[in-house]
Design an enzyme around this catalytic site. Structure first.
Site, PDB file in Angstrom:
ATOM      1  N   TYR A 120       0.818  -1.207   0.000  1.00 24.17           N
ATOM      2  CA  TYR A 120       0.000   0.000   0.000  1.00 24.17           C
ATOM      3  C   TYR A 120       0.859   1.267   0.000  1.00 24.17           C
ATOM      4  O   TYR A 120       0.374   2.355   0.303  1.00 24.17           O
ATOM      5  CB  TYR A 120      -0.912   0.020   1.225  1.00 24.17           C
ATOM      6  CG  TYR A 120      -2.046  -1.002   1.188  1.00 24.17           C
ATOM      7  CD1 TYR A 120      -2.221  -1.842   0.092  1.00 24.17           C
ATOM      8  CD2 TYR A 120      -2.924  -1.129   2.241  1.00 24.17           C
ATOM      9  CE1 TYR A 120      -3.240  -2.769   0.059  1.00 24.17           C
ATOM     10  CE2 TYR A 120      -3.959  -2.059   2.210  1.00 24.17           C
ATOM     11  CZ  TYR A 120      -4.104  -2.876   1.108  1.00 24.17           C
ATOM     12  OH  TYR A 120      -5.123  -3.803   1.071  1.00 24.17           O
ATOM     13  N   LYS A 167       5.179 -14.121   5.078  1.00 22.99           N
ATOM     14  CA  LYS A 167       5.331 -15.014   3.928  1.00 22.99           C
ATOM     15  C   LYS A 167       6.806 -14.989   3.500  1.00 22.99           C
ATOM     16  O   LYS A 167       7.150 -14.846   2.327  1.00 22.99           O
ATOM     17  CB  LYS A 167       4.411 -14.572   2.791  1.00 22.99           C
ATOM     18  CG  LYS A 167       4.283 -15.576   1.645  1.00 22.99           C
ATOM     19  CD  LYS A 167       3.664 -16.896   2.047  1.00 22.99           C
ATOM     20  CE  LYS A 167       3.496 -17.806   0.840  1.00 22.99           C
ATOM     21  NZ  LYS A 167       3.089 -19.190   1.222  1.00 22.99           N
ATOM     22  N   ASP A 199      -0.718 -17.645   4.607  1.00 27.78           N
ATOM     23  CA  ASP A 199      -1.719 -18.452   3.921  1.00 27.78           C
ATOM     24  C   ASP A 199      -2.183 -19.619   4.785  1.00 27.78           C
ATOM     25  O   ASP A 199      -3.381 -19.908   4.882  1.00 27.78           O
ATOM     26  CB  ASP A 199      -1.201 -18.938   2.569  1.00 27.78           C
ATOM     27  CG  ASP A 199       0.183 -19.560   2.639  1.00 27.78           C
ATOM     28  OD1 ASP A 199       0.865 -19.422   3.663  1.00 27.78           O
ATOM     29  OD2 ASP A 199       0.588 -20.202   1.648  1.00 27.78           O
ATOM     30  N   ASP A 223      -5.038  -6.603   6.389  1.00 30.91           N
ATOM     31  CA  ASP A 223      -6.293  -6.227   5.757  1.00 30.91           C
ATOM     32  C   ASP A 223      -7.106  -7.471   5.409  1.00 30.91           C
ATOM     33  O   ASP A 223      -8.301  -7.577   5.730  1.00 30.91           O
ATOM     34  CB  ASP A 223      -5.978  -5.419   4.497  1.00 30.91           C
ATOM     35  CG  ASP A 223      -7.160  -4.582   4.015  1.00 30.91           C
ATOM     36  OD1 ASP A 223      -8.216  -4.608   4.673  1.00 30.91           O
ATOM     37  OD2 ASP A 223      -7.021  -3.917   2.983  1.00 30.91           O
ATOM     38  N   ASP A 227     -10.524  -9.247   7.589  1.00 30.74           N
ATOM     39  CA  ASP A 227     -11.799  -9.388   6.888  1.00 30.74           C
ATOM     40  C   ASP A 227     -12.255 -10.843   6.868  1.00 30.74           C
ATOM     41  O   ASP A 227     -13.456 -11.137   7.015  1.00 30.74           O
ATOM     42  CB  ASP A 227     -11.682  -8.875   5.452  1.00 30.74           C
ATOM     43  CG  ASP A 227     -11.870  -7.362   5.349  1.00 30.74           C
ATOM     44  OD1 ASP A 227     -11.753  -6.690   6.394  1.00 30.74           O
ATOM     45  OD2 ASP A 227     -12.120  -6.871   4.243  1.00 30.74           O
TER      46      ASP A 227
END
Length: 326
Positions: A120, A167, A199, A223, A227
């Site tokens: 971002y 990751k 993941d 993010d 969610d």
């Protein structure tokens, strides 16, 4: 002491749920001075600018900011507002409520998301026809700051463990630096921690959310994972958030502007009101914050409820019920 609170309703249902949160704060009869600013799609259409300088200045000067939602102009509104208040940490609590039919009723997780860099960072380019690039930025300083914040938050709020999401097996330089820095910080705290590939963590959060307390994440991972966890407890209409800086902060619900229901008085105000409770905590009104959370939980238990939770109540009716309990 009077605290100035900037109020920026934004777009869509932000125009409906933000007044609900303000009404709750006003009912507490604290020394708050509310000053409203404009931002969002309608303003851009009218003036050509989604976030005018006067709104930026308002948020920068306030003691805290309540923000509703952004629509198509989200990138031009939300990210700059977070920058204006100097936010480096995004705090997203995800917990289930006993009276709701949650997918995972034992969920009580707080996601601590790095808020300034990662994918971002806004560094994108068109390098050729049909080819676009995105630069992911990870620094040791920002990684250290967010992990120290996460561990401190866990100790202050009596969480027993911290999970560091990453990751690094694939993004060896960027997440490698994040993970290495996070482990150095973790070793300096007297609290248990582990690391998890983001993941695999997504799967385990769905299967055994009770195994997790505080989860510290790079920007995009935080993010996405928060969610995902929202689906375990009843949806985004229940999730508040705080964007925390050294001296200032911005509070907003995790849900978006929901244009499909905007203007219909059916939006769930819970996330916005719970965001106001986080604002109260930030300004050291802990008792009042607890009272607001208790009132919201009481309404979630006994009703009325908005359609997203299986009821047929309006935004105003739910807000009034919370006010009655206060």
């Amino acid at each position: 002491m009077t605290h100035e609170i900037a109020v920026i309703p934004g777009d869509g249902i932000g125009q409906e749920v933000t007044p609900a949160a303000v009404a709750v704060l006003e009912a507490l009869d604290l020394n708050f001075d509310f000053v409203e600013g404009e931002a969002g799609d309608a303003l851009k259409e009218e003036t050509g600018e989604a976030l005018p300088q006067e709104t930026r200045d308002l948020a920068a000067a306030a003691d805290a900011t309540l923000f509703g939602a952004a629509g198509e102009t989200a990138a031009d509104v939300v990210l700059p507002l977070r920058d204006v208040v100097g936010s480096f940490a995004n705090v997203r609590p995800v917990r289930s409520y006993p009276a709701l039919d949650a997918v995972q009723p034992d969920t009580d997780i707080v996601f601590i998301r790095e808020n300034t860099e990662g994918v971002y960072s806004g560094i994108e380019a068109a390098v050729d026809d049909g080819v676009r690039t995105l630069t992911r930025v990870v620094t040791e300083d920002a990684s250290r700051e967010i992990v120290e914040f996460g561990f401190t938050y866990a100790k202050r709020n009596d969480f027993d463990d911290v999970t560091i999401a990453h990751k690094a097996n694939v993004m060896q330089e960027t997440d490698g630096l994040f993970l290495e820095t996070a482990q150095e910080v973790g070793d300096s705290f007297d609290i248990d921690y582990d690391t998890a590939l983001m993941d695999a963590l997504a799967m385990h959060l769905v299967m055994t959310p009770e195994d997790y307390g505080v989860v510290v994440c790079p920007n995009l991972a935080g993010d996405m994972l928060s969610d995902l966890a929202a689906g375990l407890v009843g949806g985004l209409g229940l999730l508040p958030s705080a964007n925390v800086g050294e001296e200032n902060a911005l509070f907003e619900p995790v849900h978006g502007s929901a244009p499909d229901i905007a203007g219909e008085d059916v939006a769930n105000p819970s996330a916005m009101i719970l965001s106001a409770a986080m604002l109260l905590d930030h300004l050291d009104y802990g008792d009042e914050a607890a009272a607001v959370r208790e009132a919201v939980e009481g309404v979630l238990t006994d009703g009325p409820r908005t359609p997203d939770l299986g009821g047929d109540a309006s935004t105003d009716a739910v807000t009034e019920a919370v006010l009655d309990r206060l």
